[in-house]
Each structure stands twice: as C-alpha cells, then as structure tokens.
Design an enzyme around this catalytic site. Structure first.
Site, short mmCIF file in Angstrom:
data_model
loop_
_atom_site.label_atom_id
_atom_site.label_comp_id
_atom_site.label_asym_id
_atom_site.label_seq_id
_atom_site.Cartn_x
_atom_site.Cartn_y
_atom_site.Cartn_z
N GLN A 160 88.05 -37.40 3.15
CA GLN A 160 88.10 -38.85 2.88
C GLN A 160 89.53 -39.36 2.63
O GLN A 160 89.91 -40.41 3.13
CB GLN A 160 87.21 -39.15 1.68
CG GLN A 160 86.84 -40.60 1.56
CD GLN A 160 85.72 -40.78 0.55
OE1 GLN A 160 85.94 -40.68 -0.65
NE2 GLN A 160 84.52 -41.04 1.03
N HIS A 197 95.41 -40.58 -3.01
CA HIS A 197 95.01 -41.34 -1.82
C HIS A 197 96.22 -41.69 -0.97
O HIS A 197 96.12 -42.50 -0.06
CB HIS A 197 94.33 -42.65 -2.23
CG HIS A 197 92.95 -42.49 -2.78
ND1 HIS A 197 92.36 -41.28 -3.00
CD2 HIS A 197 92.03 -43.41 -3.16
CE1 HIS A 197 91.15 -41.47 -3.50
NE2 HIS A 197 90.92 -42.74 -3.61
N GLY A 205 94.55 -36.33 -0.44
CA GLY A 205 94.53 -35.53 -1.66
C GLY A 205 93.22 -34.78 -1.88
O GLY A 205 93.13 -33.95 -2.79
N PHE A 206 92.21 -35.06 -1.06
CA PHE A 206 90.94 -34.35 -1.21
C PHE A 206 90.86 -33.10 -0.34
O PHE A 206 89.86 -32.39 -0.34
CB PHE A 206 89.76 -35.26 -0.85
CG PHE A 206 89.61 -36.46 -1.76
CD1 PHE A 206 90.33 -36.57 -2.93
CD2 PHE A 206 88.71 -37.48 -1.43
CE1 PHE A 206 90.18 -37.67 -3.76
CE2 PHE A 206 88.57 -38.58 -2.26
CZ PHE A 206 89.31 -38.69 -3.42
N TYR A 260 92.76 -30.52 -0.60
CA TYR A 260 93.17 -29.30 -1.31
C TYR A 260 92.00 -28.38 -1.68
O TYR A 260 92.14 -27.16 -1.61
CB TYR A 260 94.04 -29.65 -2.52
CG TYR A 260 95.21 -30.53 -2.15
CD1 TYR A 260 96.06 -30.19 -1.10
CD2 TYR A 260 95.44 -31.73 -2.82
CE1 TYR A 260 97.10 -31.03 -0.74
CE2 TYR A 260 96.50 -32.56 -2.46
CZ TYR A 260 97.32 -32.21 -1.42
OH TYR A 260 98.36 -33.02 -1.04
N LEU A 288 79.84 -34.17 -2.05
CA LEU A 288 81.28 -34.15 -2.32
C LEU A 288 81.68 -32.69 -2.44
O LEU A 288 81.54 -32.08 -3.50
CB LEU A 288 81.60 -34.90 -3.61
CG LEU A 288 81.00 -36.30 -3.72
CD1 LEU A 288 81.42 -36.97 -5.01
CD2 LEU A 288 81.38 -37.15 -2.52
N ALA A 289 82.14 -32.10 -1.36
CA ALA A 289 82.32 -30.65 -1.34
C ALA A 289 83.21 -30.29 -0.16
O ALA A 289 82.74 -29.86 0.88
CB ALA A 289 80.95 -29.96 -1.20
N GLU A 290 84.52 -30.44 -0.34
CA GLU A 290 85.40 -30.24 0.81
C GLU A 290 85.40 -28.80 1.29
O GLU A 290 85.43 -28.54 2.50
CB GLU A 290 86.82 -30.71 0.48
CG GLU A 290 86.98 -32.22 0.38
CD GLU A 290 86.50 -32.78 -0.94
OE1 GLU A 290 86.23 -31.98 -1.87
OE2 GLU A 290 86.37 -34.01 -1.06
#
Lengths: 329, 308
Positions: free
Chosen positions: A84, A131, A87-88, A90, A60-62
């Site tokens: 995913q 989401h 909102g992820f 950012y 989990l590491a955008e």
C-alpha cells in the site's frame, strides 16, 4: 492510433487490465485493492470485472501477501502484489530478499518467480514518513531482483505489463506524487512497440550537462532543464527507468558529449543509487568528465514530518544549483 | 519432557528408513568433525520417526522443510547421494551444490533455513491446490521455536480465513537452539491453533504405525476442504542444535537418549534389528564412498537473468 490522455494512475490501471486480459494466470493481491480499488485507486474496477479470485483483498500482512504470491508463482501464476505504501514493504523484506530474489539461483534456473511487487514510493503528498519513503536502493542492492520505476503515463501503461510478462521477479516503484500527472498513451499498441523494460532513455536532449533521474524526479529534472534553457544552458535529461539492472549505455554516451553529470533522487544520498551511477561513470568516462559527478538527493535523515518535506525533497532550485556547481569546476 | 516408552513394533521397511536417516546424520556430524564438510548443518537425530511416519501420507503433496530437514528429504525421496552431494558440494547434488543443507528444491519440495518463512509460501501453494481441486495439500515442517516468528501468524491467518489445505507439522523438541521452549514460547501451540479456529492434534507417541493411524484421517479432512491443521509432535532432539553447541546437561541428554526409539526398538528383536541396522550402516558407507569420490559441483552462473 488510439492515443488517450491518461494520468499515471489510470495508465497503470489500464496496463494491469491488459495484462489480466492477456493471461488468466495474472492475479492481483493486496490490502483494500478489491472493492476500494486500492488507496490510490490503481486497481479500480478490476475486481468487479475479473472477480474476487483474481483480485484478492488480503489481510494486513505484507509478509503473508508476498509469501503467498511466491507460492502461487511456484504453481504457475503471475501474481502482482500491491504494497500500500513504501514504508509497509519492510515486513515483507525477508520474503523478498531471502526467497523471491534467490529462487532462481538456488534452483539453478529451474524455478523463476514471475511476480511483481508494486510499491508507490516517494514523498510530496504531505504524508507521514512511512508513506513517503524511497526504499529502492535496498532492493536494487539485492542480486536476483529486477527493479524499475516509471515516470510517465506511457511508461506506466507499458512497463507494468512488461514487468508482469517478465519471468523474473520485478519490484515496480510507482511515483505516487505523480499519479495524477497526465500524458498521451496509445493503448492500442502491443508490448512489442514499447522500449525494452530494462532500458534507460533520453527524455530531453541537450548538450551542456547531463541529468540522470528516475521516478518522481524525472519531472523535477525536466522542469530544471526548462528553466536552465532560459539561462542559455542545454541540459540533457535521462530517465533511468530500470534501477536494476542499470542500462548505463545512454548515460555514458551522454556524459561523453556533455562532460558533466548530475544524478537526482529522492532517497538519501548515502550509499544510494547516485553513488553507484557516479562510480560507474567515473570508471567508464573518466577522461570525458569536466567536473566531478554531483548528486542531488534527499538528506541522510529519516523522512521528515510533512511540514518539512519541501525542505527535504530535491527540487528545481537544488538541481540548478548542482548544475551551477558543475560548471564552476 | 516425559514420554511413554513402550517397545516399538516397526515394519522392516520403516525400520530401514529410520536407521538409514540415523546413520546419515551421524556420518554427517563425523564429516564435519573431520573437516571434510564446510559450513554448518542441523541433524534430526531422535526425530527420524516423524518424517518416516508421514512420508507415505504425503506422497502427492507439496512439502516445505526447514533447517533440520535431512530426514524430511530422505524419507520422501530415495536420493541420499543427491542430498549428501548437495551438502558436500559434489557433482550430482539436488541443487547442483548451490542450495546446500538448508535450501533444497524439487518440484514439490522446498526447504529454507529462515524460521517461519515457508508458512506464507505454503499458504500460496495451498491456495493453488485448493483451486485445482485434486485433494492435494501443502505441508510445512516447523519447530517450536518457529512460533516466535510473525510470518507464521500471517500465514495461519490467511490459511484459516481462506480454509486452505495447509498442514503445519510442528516438531516440538523442547528446545530452540539453546533456549528451552518454556523460556521462549508463551502459551501453547494448541492454544494458538484454537485462537485461529484451526484443527489441532498433539502426538506423543513415536510409533510409526500409530502416528499414521492418527494423522491419516486428519489429513483426509484437510483434503476434503476442512481447512488447515496443526499437528504437534512432542519429540526429542538427541544431537546439538548444529555442531558442538548443545547447552543441555549430561543428565538431560542421558534422559533423552534413554527414551530414544533406537534402543527400545532393538530390545524387541535384536537379531532382526541388528541385521537391518548393519545393512543401513553399510548403505550409508557406500553412499559416502560414492559421493566423496565425486568431482566438485560445477560452477553455475547464477547471476544471469531468465530473460533479457
């Protein structure tokens, strides 16, 4: 002809598969995209068929995902990152805005980053705010990024392949509430049969007013046009498809014929794409306009809790109301 | 920070490289003071020995530099005019004048001024180098302050998880802009490496030969698939963070200067040192005279797309 009926989700999957078959430098990266096939199953079956080295399950590491993809793109790969949920993205914003967008400029064109960042966006699935967001304007505002959004299975299938084939980075917004919408796709066709990636398109011709939308709001706008036709109004609906660069030619042509324009998007209206489109149309079509350009957008608030999203999301009634107001001038 | 300060034995070529970087950075601060360069800059005065020691160890590798990166570039490439032209916006700059001091690109070299941003990118390059199997590595220079940034940990996690040939060279100069390290960093860098299961080495010497002897075998292990490595240099920043923004006391600065490699190296053999020093000073003057007389860098239509 090999026309199939596919959902938008499945059409993206077949498009990704085609791109991976065509070029072994295409690598998919993201959270839970391998064995699970992604939260929305867009990458379903691809790890099984192309292996763990080409369909990479990441932590989990955008920022890590996009940063690693930059490194791979620098070395000749064509990485496709899945974020995913909207909102992820950012946490990866720094990498996208400060690095992805600027490589070509800083290297005087010596380095292009052929990478795609896929983002399911928008509300309508009863989920929480991170989401359900529509962050496209942040990216369209950034010079050096190409930004597109598909609205139909046919476009999903071809546009994702075109985005991957692009030598410039593409932010690819997928209308998540429409993933399950079905439509015909001729999967036997090559990319040369598809419309250019950065072209807008009239998806329903009309004569009385123009509606411009993209992504999930194209269906809403088409539904509104159907309803308006019952009242004797002929609405032309244009799917922008490309949010940066904008292809305004078909919009100008339409507005010069109809004299009225309503822009529809889910994202808040404040400083949004609707404002840019309105400004450009005013600059180019001032003497053709019979009424001000009107916008139907999300409200200028954080995305609400799911029990309120029907109040927040532009719908058929709000589009028709704007059309009425346009005719009231 | 206490440093052992023995006299330094430096090969002539290394001494020339050290002194040239010293004069380059000094000249740059003078150019800013004279208003002849716009924008900002960050000099590596005091830290020159790190890139000079590492340059021959990284010849075929991919290097990522940071905001304090002039030494990294000068030690790696014999192109001082290219760097100065880039900074001054003159013809012949490394990136045609669009990158400036902090955004340099060459096919196996990249810098960015945003802290920590390079670590995941270096991990991506390392992933490719791992797959290509030629024993190359990706090396990123970072500072002690950089460890406040989240992207560092995302990159380290990926690198450790996938055993990537990634090396972080930490130039810990004890201060992040104006904030001392003990006011901005909890725990230690060694502790962070241990937490990720990443090999770690601390370096206190500024002896170029000793550094090469110590670091060379560690890099060989990375090349052999041993996974990532963090090397922490405890070093000194003699100059301001940027220009005229040094928050340290005169006593602190004096202590740093007295520990600097320059005087200790000269003490060993002043005649030879002065001869090399003068030659490098003259070389820098010639580079400056050349670049300052060049035309401004040409315009570049950077908003065009690569493909329609």
């Amino acid at each position: 002809m090999a026309t199939e009926t596919l959902t938008i989700g499945k059409a993206l999957n077949t498009g990704l598969r085609r791109a991976m078959e065509r070029d072994d430098k295409v690598i998919l990266m993201g959270e839970d995209i391998g064995k699970l096939g992604g939260v929305f199953r867009i990458t379903d079956g691809l790890q099984k068929d192309f292996g763990e080295e080409r369909v990479i399950d990441t932590p989990l590491a955008e920022a890590g995902i996009v940063g690693t993809a930059i490194g791979l793109a620098l070395r000749g790969y064509r990485p496709v990152c899945e974020i995913q949920f909207d909102g992820f993205v950012y946490p990866a914003y720094d990498q996208i805005v400060c690095q992805v967008a600027k490589f070509r400029y800083r290297s005087r064109g010596n380095v292009t980053l052929p990478m795609v960042i896929r983002i399911p966006f928008g509300g309508g699935i009863g989920a929480v705010e991170h989401h359900s967001e529509s962050p496209e304007a942040y990216f369209a505002h950034t010079a050096g990024l190409k930004v597109v959004s598909c609205s139909s299975p046919e476009d999903a299938h071809f546009m994702i392949q075109q985005a991957i084939a692009s030598d410039d980075p593409v932010i690819f917004f997928e209308p998540k509430r429409r993933y399950w919408e079905k439509g015909p796709v001729d999967t036997s066709l090559g990319l040369d049969a598809a419309a250019p990636l950065h072209s807008s398109r009239v998806v329903r011709p009309g004569t009385d007013a123009t509606i411009v939308a993209y992504g999930p709001m194209v269906k809403t706008s088409l539904d509104a046009a159907t309803a308006a036709a019952e009242d004797g109004r002929s609405l032309e609906v244009i799917d922008l498809r490309s949010l940066s660069p904008l292809d305004m030619g078909p919009v100008y042509d339409s507005v010069r014929r109809t004299g009225r324009l309503v822009v529809v998007h889910e994202a808040p209206g404040n400083i949004g794409l609707g404002a840019e489109i309105s400004a450009r149309v005013t600059e180019e079509c001032f003497y053709s306009l019979e009424a001000p350009v009107l916008r139907v957008t999300g409200y200028n608030t954080p995305y609400p809790a799911s029990r309120l999203e029907e109040e927040y999301l532009p719908d058929l009634d709000r589009v028709l109301d704007a059309v009425d107001r346009s005719f009231g001038w | 920070m206490a440093h052992p300060a023995p006299p330094l034995v430096v090969a002539r070529a290394d001494l020339a490289a050290l002194l040239f970087i010293r004069h380059f950075e000094t000249a740059l601060l003078e150019l800013f003071a004279q208003g002849r360069v716009a924008g900002t800059t960050h000099t590596c005065l005091g830290q020159e020995y790190i890139p000079v020691a590492l340059a021959p160890l990284l010849a075929g590798d991919h290097v990522f530099s940071n905001h304090r990166g002039h030494g990294h570039y000068l030690a790696r490439y014999d192109d001082p005019a290219g760097l100065l032209a880039e900074i001054m916006g003159r013809a012949g700059g490394v990136c045609g004048g669009v990158g400036g001091s902090q955004h340099l690109w060459r096919p196996d070299y990249l810098s960015t001024g945003v802290q920590g941003q390079s670590v995941p990118v270096a991990a991506g390059v390392a992933l490719h180098l791992q797959q290509s199997g030629r024993g190359q590595l990706a090396a990123a220079f970072v500072g002690d302050g950089t460890f406040g940034e989240g992207a560092v940990y995302e990159g380290l996690n990926l690198a450790a998880l996938w055993r990537l040939p990634l090396v972080l060279f930490v130039e810990n100069n004890g201060i992040a802009q104006s904030t001392p390290t003990d006011r901005q960093l909890a725990g230690t860098i060694a502790g962070r490496a241990a937490a990720f299961g990443i090999a770690y080495a601390g370096v206190d010497t500024d002896d170029v030969g000793e550094i090469r002897s110590a670091v060379g075998p560690l890099l060989a292990a990375v090349r052999d698939g041993g996974g990532p490595l963090i090397v922490e240099f405890r070093t000194r920043r003699l100059g301001p963070h940027s220009k005229g923004d040094d928050s340290r006391t005169p006593a602190e600065l004096a202590a740093l200067r007295s520990a600097d490699w320059y005087a200790r190296t000269r003490a060993l053999d002043p005649v030879t040192f002065d001869e090399i020093d003068e030659r490098q000073r003259a070389r820098m003057a010639a580079v400056l005279a050349d670049v300052a007389n060049r035309e401004p860098a040409g315009q570049w239509a950077g908003t065009q797309w690569a493909a329609a």
